[in-house]
Write a protein that holds these residues in place. Structure first.
Motif, PDB file in Angstrom:
ATOM      1  N   ASN A  84       0.492  -1.293   0.048  1.00  0.00           N
ATOM      2  CA  ASN A  84      -0.398  -0.061  -0.349  1.00  0.00           C
ATOM      3  C   ASN A  84       1.056   1.401  -0.119  1.00  0.00           C
ATOM      4  OD1 ASN A  84      -2.001  -1.545   0.227  1.00  0.00           O
ATOM      5  ND2 ASN A  84      -2.838  -1.125   2.206  1.00  0.00           N
ATOM      6  N   GLY A  85       2.551   1.214   0.442  1.00  0.00           N
ATOM      7  CA  GLY A  85       3.230   2.204   0.222  1.00  0.00           C
ATOM      8  C   GLY A  85       2.711   3.026   1.655  1.00  0.00           C
ATOM      9  N   VAL A  86       4.290   4.176   2.050  1.00  0.00           N
ATOM     10  CA  VAL A  86       4.044   4.624   2.842  1.00  0.00           C
ATOM     11  C   VAL A  86       2.944   5.566   3.079  1.00  0.00           C
ATOM     12  CG1 VAL A  86       5.387   6.161   4.340  1.00  0.00           C
ATOM     13  CG2 VAL A  86       5.791   4.060   3.424  1.00  0.00           C
ATOM     14  N   VAL A  87       2.277   6.616   4.360  1.00  0.00           N
ATOM     15  CA  VAL A  87       1.315   7.351   3.961  1.00  0.00           C
ATOM     16  C   VAL A  87       1.777   8.854   5.133  1.00  0.00           C
ATOM     17  CG1 VAL A  87      -0.674   6.542   3.027  1.00  0.00           C
ATOM     18  CG2 VAL A  87      -0.292   6.649   6.012  1.00  0.00           C
ATOM     19  N   GLU A  88       1.417   9.632   5.193  1.00  0.00           N
ATOM     20  CA  GLU A  88       1.960  11.339   5.826  1.00  0.00           C
ATOM     21  C   GLU A  88       1.738  10.932   7.208  1.00  0.00           C
ATOM     22  OE1 GLU A  88       4.551  13.317   5.118  1.00  0.00           O
ATOM     23  OE2 GLU A  88       4.929  12.312   3.729  1.00  0.00           O
ATOM     24  N   ASN A  89       0.258  11.146   7.207  1.00  0.00           N
ATOM     25  CA  ASN A  89      -0.238  10.638   8.118  1.00  0.00           C
ATOM     26  C   ASN A  89      -1.663   9.064   8.333  1.00  0.00           C
ATOM     27  OD1 ASN A  89      -0.736  13.652   9.151  1.00  0.00           O
ATOM     28  ND2 ASN A  89      -1.973  14.069   6.766  1.00  0.00           N
ATOM     29  N   PRO A  90      -1.758   9.136   9.461  1.00  0.00           N
ATOM     30  CA  PRO A  90      -2.672   7.740   9.713  1.00  0.00           C
ATOM     31  C   PRO A  90      -3.875   7.300   8.949  1.00  0.00           C
ATOM     32  CG  PRO A  90      -1.541   7.569  11.711  1.00  0.00           C
ATOM     33  CD  PRO A  90      -1.652   8.962  11.113  1.00  0.00           C
ATOM     34  N   ASP A  91      -4.481   6.026   8.126  1.00  0.00           N
ATOM     35  CA  ASP A  91      -5.279   6.587   6.787  1.00  0.00           C
ATOM     36  C   ASP A  91      -5.626   4.366   7.616  1.00  0.00           C
ATOM     37  OD1 ASP A  91      -3.189   4.093   5.939  1.00  0.00           O
ATOM     38  OD2 ASP A  91      -3.376   4.713   4.063  1.00  0.00           O
ATOM     39  N   LEU A  92      -5.651   4.102   8.346  1.00  0.00           N
ATOM     40  CA  LEU A  92      -6.681   2.882   8.393  1.00  0.00           C
ATOM     41  C   LEU A  92      -6.406   2.904   9.873  1.00  0.00           C
ATOM     42  CD1 LEU A  92      -4.154   0.298   6.757  1.00  0.00           C
ATOM     43  CD2 LEU A  92      -6.191   1.264   5.985  1.00  0.00           C
ATOM     44  N   ASN A  93      -8.525   2.395   9.642  1.00  0.00           N
ATOM     45  CA  ASN A  93      -9.277   2.456  10.838  1.00  0.00           C
ATOM     46  C   ASN A  93      -8.602   0.748  10.878  1.00  0.00           C
ATOM     47  OD1 ASN A  93     -11.544   0.621   9.379  1.00  0.00           O
ATOM     48  ND2 ASN A  93     -11.932   2.572   9.260  1.00  0.00           N
ATOM     49  N   THR A  94      -9.326   0.127  12.461  1.00  0.00           N
ATOM     50  CA  THR A  94      -9.184  -0.899  12.739  1.00  0.00           C
ATOM     51  C   THR A  94      -9.299  -2.154  11.943  1.00  0.00           C
ATOM     52  OG1 THR A  94      -8.706  -0.238  14.911  1.00  0.00           O
ATOM     53  CG2 THR A  94      -9.372  -2.149  14.982  1.00  0.00           C
ATOM     54  N   GLU A  95     -10.430  -1.508  11.790  1.00  0.00           N
ATOM     55  CA  GLU A  95     -10.887  -3.381  10.449  1.00  0.00           C
ATOM     56  C   GLU A  95     -10.096  -2.845   9.526  1.00  0.00           C
ATOM     57  OE1 GLU A  95     -15.603  -3.442   8.669  1.00  0.00           O
ATOM     58  OE2 GLU A  95     -15.368  -2.994  10.641  1.00  0.00           O
ATOM     59  N   GLU A  96      -9.837  -2.192   8.519  1.00  0.00           N
ATOM     60  CA  GLU A  96      -9.516  -1.584   7.430  1.00  0.00           C
ATOM     61  C   GLU A  96      -7.749  -2.619   7.517  1.00  0.00           C
ATOM     62  OE1 GLU A  96     -11.006   1.681   5.638  1.00  0.00           O
ATOM     63  OE2 GLU A  96      -9.096   2.332   7.223  1.00  0.00           O
ATOM     64  N   ALA A  97      -7.080  -2.190   8.985  1.00  0.00           N
ATOM     65  CA  ALA A  97      -5.782  -2.533   9.123  1.00  0.00           C
ATOM     66  C   ALA A  97      -5.681  -4.110   9.024  1.00  0.00           C
ATOM     67  CB  ALA A  97      -4.924  -2.205  10.654  1.00  0.00           C
ATOM     68  N   THR A  98      -7.098  -4.965  10.173  1.00  0.00           N
ATOM     69  CA  THR A  98      -7.723  -6.313  10.420  1.00  0.00           C
ATOM     70  C   THR A  98      -7.561  -6.899   8.752  1.00  0.00           C
ATOM     71  OG1 THR A  98      -8.132  -5.813  12.894  1.00  0.00           O
ATOM     72  CG2 THR A  98      -8.482  -7.948  12.283  1.00  0.00           C
ATOM     73  N   VAL A  99      -8.647  -6.159   8.451  1.00  0.00           N
ATOM     74  CA  VAL A  99      -8.481  -7.420   6.544  1.00  0.00           C
ATOM     75  C   VAL A  99      -7.095  -7.364   5.813  1.00  0.00           C
ATOM     76  CG1 VAL A  99      -9.512  -6.947   4.631  1.00  0.00           C
ATOM     77  CG2 VAL A  99     -10.916  -6.425   6.570  1.00  0.00           C
ATOM     78  N   LEU A 100      -6.044  -6.057   5.952  1.00  0.00           N
ATOM     79  CA  LEU A 100      -5.201  -6.176   5.795  1.00  0.00           C
ATOM     80  C   LEU A 100      -4.270  -7.951   5.938  1.00  0.00           C
ATOM     81  CD1 LEU A 100      -4.560  -2.500   4.587  1.00  0.00           C
ATOM     82  CD2 LEU A 100      -5.258  -4.366   3.332  1.00  0.00           C
TER      83      LEU A 100
END
Length: 178
Positions: A84-100
């Motif tokens: 997904n690449g590096v981001v400048e600011n946190p961009d995932l909620n817990t559900e999205e991060a858990t899916v990944l």
């Protein structure tokens, strides 16, 4: 190999549970980390494990297990960053991060099951210290690939090395739980 699959799932579930709890505490602040920063975090964990294995005196009351969990979780974060690449600011909620997290854990387990079939579960006869050394070797390889701007001539890429580190750490945790 049924036992291996069940044992593997139990280790990943323990790691996943901690990942979710930390997401609740910190959010996806880790999304700003560049790959070399994640590699260095894993390196710190692996180096500490090796020191714990070699030193007779411990000044901090934490064992190898928590460090192996860190290696697994940081490696999965690295695989997510690769994709997904590096981001400048946190961009995932817990559900999205858990899916990944689940996606990369499954891909990595599938790789392990295929290799485990071909190698005949040889890891079961390995020492935890050897698994630690293999993780450190993979880290040195990743650092070299990172220094080469991600390019390899004949070798596996960074993702395969992170997957191997996850699998070695899972094997170590299975051994520590026996």
């Amino acid at each position: 190999m049924q036992d291996t699959s069940k044992q593997y799932d139990a280790v990943i579930e323990e790691c996943r549970s901690l990942f979710i709890k930390k997401m609740s505490d910190y959010g996806s602040a880790w999304r700003i980390l560049r790959l070399p920063s994640l590699t260095d975090q894993i390196f710190i964990k692996a180096t500490r494990i090796r020191q714990l294995q070699e030193n007779e005196v411990r000044k901090v009351d934490e064992g190898e297990k928590s460090e192996f969990i860190g290696i697994i979780n940081y490696s999965i974060m690295a695989l997510i960053q690769l994709e997904n690449g590096v981001v400048e600011n946190p961009d995932l909620n817990t559900e999205e991060a858990t899916v990944l997290y689940d996606k990369h854990a499954k891909i990595t387990k599938d790789l392990m099951m295929n290799k485990n079939h071909d190698y005949g579960e040889a890891w079961r006869d390995m020492r935890v210290s050897s698994l630690t050394d293999l993780i450190l070797q993979k880290l040195l390889r990743v650092k070299q690939i990172e220094d080469n701007k991600g390019k390899t001539i004949v070798s596996e890429g960074i993702d395969a090395n992170y997957q191997d580190m996850i699998n070695y750490a899972v094997f170590a945790m299975i051994h520590l739980g026996e």
